[in-house]
Motif scaffolding. Structure first.
Motif, mmCIF file in Angstrom:
data_model
loop_
_atom_site.group_PDB
_atom_site.id
_atom_site.type_symbol
_atom_site.label_atom_id
_atom_site.label_comp_id
_atom_site.label_asym_id
_atom_site.label_seq_id
_atom_site.Cartn_x
_atom_site.Cartn_y
_atom_site.Cartn_z
ATOM 1 N N GLN A 277 36.074 15.951 21.868
ATOM 2 C CA GLN A 277 37.097 16.055 22.923
ATOM 3 C C GLN A 277 37.647 17.477 22.941
ATOM 4 N N VAL A 278 38.121 17.891 24.091
ATOM 5 C CA VAL A 278 38.604 19.266 24.202
ATOM 6 C C VAL A 278 39.842 19.511 23.324
ATOM 7 N N ASP A 279 40.632 18.462 23.060
ATOM 8 C CA ASP A 279 41.806 18.626 22.168
ATOM 9 C C ASP A 279 41.391 18.809 20.727
ATOM 10 N N ASP A 280 40.141 18.529 20.450
ATOM 11 C CA ASP A 280 39.687 18.613 19.065
ATOM 12 C C ASP A 280 38.835 19.844 18.804
ATOM 13 N N ILE A 281 38.964 20.820 19.666
ATOM 14 C CA ILE A 281 38.227 22.057 19.417
ATOM 15 C C ILE A 281 39.127 23.265 19.700
ATOM 16 N N VAL A 282 38.968 24.270 18.877
ATOM 17 C CA VAL A 282 39.700 25.518 19.070
ATOM 18 C C VAL A 282 38.645 26.606 19.176
ATOM 19 N N ILE A 283 38.778 27.451 20.198
ATOM 20 C CA ILE A 283 37.794 28.527 20.296
ATOM 21 C C ILE A 283 38.472 29.887 20.153
ATOM 22 N N GLY A 284 37.723 30.839 19.649
ATOM 23 C CA GLY A 284 38.288 32.169 19.442
ATOM 24 C C GLY A 284 37.274 33.250 19.769
ATOM 25 N N GLN A 285 37.766 34.452 19.892
ATOM 26 C CA GLN A 285 36.878 35.602 20.132
ATOM 27 C C GLN A 285 37.461 36.807 19.377
ATOM 28 N N TYR A 286 36.605 37.560 18.714
ATOM 29 C CA TYR A 286 37.166 38.645 17.910
ATOM 30 C C TYR A 286 37.553 39.860 18.741
ATOM 31 N N LYS A 287 38.601 40.470 18.270
ATOM 32 C CA LYS A 287 39.043 41.690 18.974
ATOM 33 C C LYS A 287 39.119 42.842 17.971
ATOM 34 N N GLY A 288 38.913 44.034 18.492
ATOM 35 C CA GLY A 288 38.823 45.194 17.618
ATOM 36 C C GLY A 288 40.167 45.725 17.170
ATOM 37 N N HIS A 289 40.146 46.518 16.158
ATOM 38 C CA HIS A 289 41.359 47.179 15.667
ATOM 39 C C HIS A 289 40.932 48.259 14.691
ATOM 40 N N HIS A 458 37.478 27.605 32.552
ATOM 41 C CA HIS A 458 37.617 28.997 32.086
ATOM 42 C C HIS A 458 38.619 29.103 30.951
ATOM 43 N N VAL A 459 38.514 28.236 29.990
ATOM 44 C CA VAL A 459 39.461 28.253 28.877
ATOM 45 C C VAL A 459 39.289 29.554 28.093
ATOM 46 N N ALA A 460 40.403 30.265 27.939
ATOM 47 C CA ALA A 460 40.322 31.564 27.251
ATOM 48 C C ALA A 460 40.336 31.354 25.745
ATOM 49 N N PRO A 461 39.421 31.991 25.028
ATOM 50 C CA PRO A 461 39.444 31.867 23.569
ATOM 51 C C PRO A 461 40.645 32.600 22.979
ATOM 52 N N GLU A 462 41.118 32.084 21.835
ATOM 53 C CA GLU A 462 42.240 32.745 21.165
ATOM 54 C C GLU A 462 41.673 34.001 20.481
ATOM 55 N N LEU A 463 42.315 35.123 20.683
ATOM 56 C CA LEU A 463 41.775 36.350 20.089
ATOM 57 C C LEU A 463 42.147 36.423 18.605
ATOM 58 N N TYR A 464 41.237 36.877 17.799
ATOM 59 C CA TYR A 464 41.537 37.075 16.371
ATOM 60 C C TYR A 464 40.994 38.435 15.951
ATOM 61 N N GLY A 467 37.396 40.691 11.186
ATOM 62 C CA GLY A 467 37.607 40.728 9.735
ATOM 63 C C GLY A 467 38.746 39.836 9.251
ATOM 64 N N SER A 468 39.317 39.033 10.170
ATOM 65 C CA SER A 468 40.432 38.160 9.751
ATOM 66 C C SER A 468 39.891 36.772 9.407
ATOM 67 N N ARG A 469 40.813 35.809 9.228
ATOM 68 C CA ARG A 469 40.390 34.442 8.922
ATOM 69 C C ARG A 469 40.216 33.599 10.179
ATOM 70 N N GLY A 470 40.290 34.228 11.330
ATOM 71 C CA GLY A 470 40.072 33.491 12.571
ATOM 72 C C GLY A 470 41.385 33.066 13.200
ATOM 73 N N PRO A 471 41.321 32.378 14.348
ATOM 74 C CA PRO A 471 42.523 32.012 15.085
ATOM 75 C C PRO A 471 43.409 31.033 14.313
ATOM 76 N N VAL A 472 44.702 31.191 14.491
ATOM 77 C CA VAL A 472 45.663 30.305 13.848
ATOM 78 C C VAL A 472 45.466 28.865 14.324
ATOM 79 N N GLY A 473 45.030 28.742 15.568
ATOM 80 C CA GLY A 473 44.819 27.403 16.139
ATOM 81 C C GLY A 473 43.956 26.516 15.256
ATOM 82 N N ALA A 474 43.052 27.117 14.500
ATOM 83 C CA ALA A 474 42.167 26.316 13.637
ATOM 84 C C ALA A 474 42.988 25.587 12.572
ATOM 85 N N HIS A 475 44.074 26.217 12.137
ATOM 86 C CA HIS A 475 44.925 25.583 11.121
ATOM 87 C C HIS A 475 45.709 24.428 11.724
ATOM 88 N N TYR A 476 46.182 24.614 12.963
ATOM 89 C CA TYR A 476 46.903 23.522 13.621
ATOM 90 C C TYR A 476 45.963 22.331 13.827
#
Ligand code: BG6
Length: 489
Positions: A277-289, A458-464, A467-476
């Motif tokens: 289900q869409v409520d059971d997935i979190v998507i992310g995309q890496y961003k530079g820094h 067009h669900v936007a991925p959470e940016l992370y 080199g990090s541990r990924g989006p916070v949404g994964a913890h929620y």
């Protein structure tokens, strides 16, 4: 003559996979005497190359087993002498016919077996199979075809692909590869479960709180942005590598070790799973820094990726198997690129000990003290079990210790690459580690609706940050099911 010949044809011979994995794996098999006496390797691709140039190209990536270096160069030379090249278009019947003629020249024995490895992009897959009449089953030996993922991009396209392939090949000829199934610790999963009394009785909702399947890479798409952008991490890793491990992990005991018996059980698990289900997935995309004077790129900095791409490079999902063994046990899957570490693990978190006598010694956080079995697929292959233990001394203090099976200290033999095992299996006709079409169908059915929804809306991925541990949404997401992600060890 009475001999049997084997021709191994790598279609897409100048590609990355062929250079980095397929040819080195074939050489390793040759080195270890696993290839039959009369074999030849043919590279087929569009670029113009002579046999010598192919040999030179391959020789750059061949390596010797560390424990036996002495005759390696001779062996390498002998192997290269068995390698040939034919240049041709993937959709050209004529070019494949020329290849067929060359193969026939070498096939001087009574039986001629042919193993094709289609290491080419999916859009030219069918054209190649259609044009290559030399792929058709022969009466003078077997013809098998290894195909690489992606096998379509959703249920419909995957079914179409299967149907098109089956116009030219029969299911018994098709070996759909998922290289994670060839990894040593994935292969060991069934041994661990079914041949150790201490595990199988615990392998259910009664004792297991949750199971985590984690894939993490510490680099981005580097050079593969074009392919990756049209697939994304759910199709690239989750729907296949992680789901396959899940199926092996959760299946019932197969009737035997026979390929069909094992795959029957895997299909049953996949078909018992709840559609994601869409409520059971979190998507992310890496961003530079920039950090410490170093600059890390964003996913969209890749020249082959559009600036407004919404393709996920990270996904975390909670999945459930609605059968009596696994009812309500969350299976948490996580896959991501450009994260802080590289590795793949299966983590099995067990329930609390009811009425634990030592509850007081644990403090308030009981979660930290449940048993956990970790199967580290890579790197540093290991299996360890976290247990509570008394710290030696006169007082009564407890800590968590590991019963640890670290492969590098226990076994001296180098672990073979997944492709070696899978190629050897394909040559021997062993299908256990290859994906059957009904498995594929069941796997796509679980992800297709969610993929469609994410894309249509067009669900936007959470940016992370790279080199990090990924989006916070994964913890929620994990917290929603009372789970805490284990950290890759
Ligand atoms: C491939 C994916 O199937 O697996 C890649 O397409 C990924 O994106 C790779 O990098 C990981 O494989 P391994 O064996 O290096 O873990």
């Amino acid at each position: 003559q009475n001999k049997t010949t084997l021709s191994i044809i790598v279609v897409g011979a100048s590609g990355d996979l062929a250079k980095k994995k397929i040819f080195p794996a074939l050489f390793a098999l040759y080195y270890e005497d696993f290839l039959p006496e009369h074999f030849t390797v043919f590279g087929y691709a569009r670029s113009k190359m002579t046999d010598g140039e192919l040999r030179n190209m391959i020789s750059q990536t061949l390596t010797c087993r560390i424990d036996k270096r002495e005759n390696c160069n001779d062996k390498m030379e002998q192997f290269l002498q068995r390698c040939f090249y034919h240049s041709g278009q993937y959709g050209s019947e004529e070019n494949f016919k020329e290849l067929d003629d060359k193969l026939k020249e070498k096939e001087t024995g009574k039986l001629a077996n042919r193993l094709f490895y289609l290491s080419i992009p999916p859009d030219i897959f069918v054209a190649a199979v259609k044009s290559a009449s030399c792929l058709a089953a022969s009466q003078f030996g077997w013809t098998r075809v290894i195909v690489e993922k992606p096998f379509g991009r959703d249920s419909e396209s995957s079914r179409e692909l299967t149907a098109s392939l089956k116009k030219y090949l029969i299911e018994e000829q098709i070996f759909r590869i998922d290289h994670y199934l060839g990894k040593e610790l994935v292969e060991n999963l069934s041994v661990l479960r079914f041949s150790n009394l201490v595990f199988e009785p615990l392998w259910s909702r009664q004792y297991i709180r949750n199971v985590q399947l984690i894939f993490s890479e510490d680099f981005g798409t580097e050079g593969r942005g074009g392919y990756f952008d049209s697939y994304g991490i759910i199709r690239d890793i989750m729907q296949n590598h992680l789901l396959q491990i899940l199926a092996l992990f959760a299946m019932e005991t197969p009737v035997s070790l026979d390929a069909e018996d094992i795959r029957n059980e895997k299909v049953k698990v996949l078909r018992s799973m709840r559609t994601l289900q869409v409520d059971d997935i979190v998507i992310g995309q890496y961003k530079g820094h920039s950090k410490g004077g170093k600059t890390y790129p964003s996913y969209t900095d890749d020249p082959q990726v559009p600036n407004n791409s919404l393709t996920p490079t990270f996904a975390a999902a909670a999945m459930f198997i609605d059968n009596s063994r696994w009812d309500s046990v969350p299976f948490l899957l996580k896959a991501g690129k450009a994260l802080h570490s590289k590795g793949a693990e299966i983590r099995v978190q067990f329930r609390h000990v009811p009425g634990n006598l030592y509850r007081r010694n644990f403090g308030t956080d009981l979660d930290k003290n449940t048993n956990e079995l970790v199967i580290r697929v890579q790197p540093n292959e290991a299996i360890y079990l976290k247990i509570n233990n008394k710290i030696p001394g006169l007082g009564m203090r407890l800590d968590r210790s590991n019963l640890n099976l670290l492969y590098s200290t226990k076994y001296t033999k180098e672990i073979p690459d997944a492709y070696e095992r899978l190629l050897l299996d394909a040559i021997s006709g062993e299908r256990r580690l290859f994906i059957r079409s009904d498995e594929l169908d069941a796997a796509w059915a679980l992800f297709t609706p969610v993929l469609k929804e994410l894309e249509e809306k067009h669900v936007a991925p959470e940016l992370y940050p790279y080199g990090s541990r990924g989006p916070v949404g994964a913890h929620y997401l994990a917290a929603k099911y009372n789970v805490r992600w284990g950290d890759l060890s």
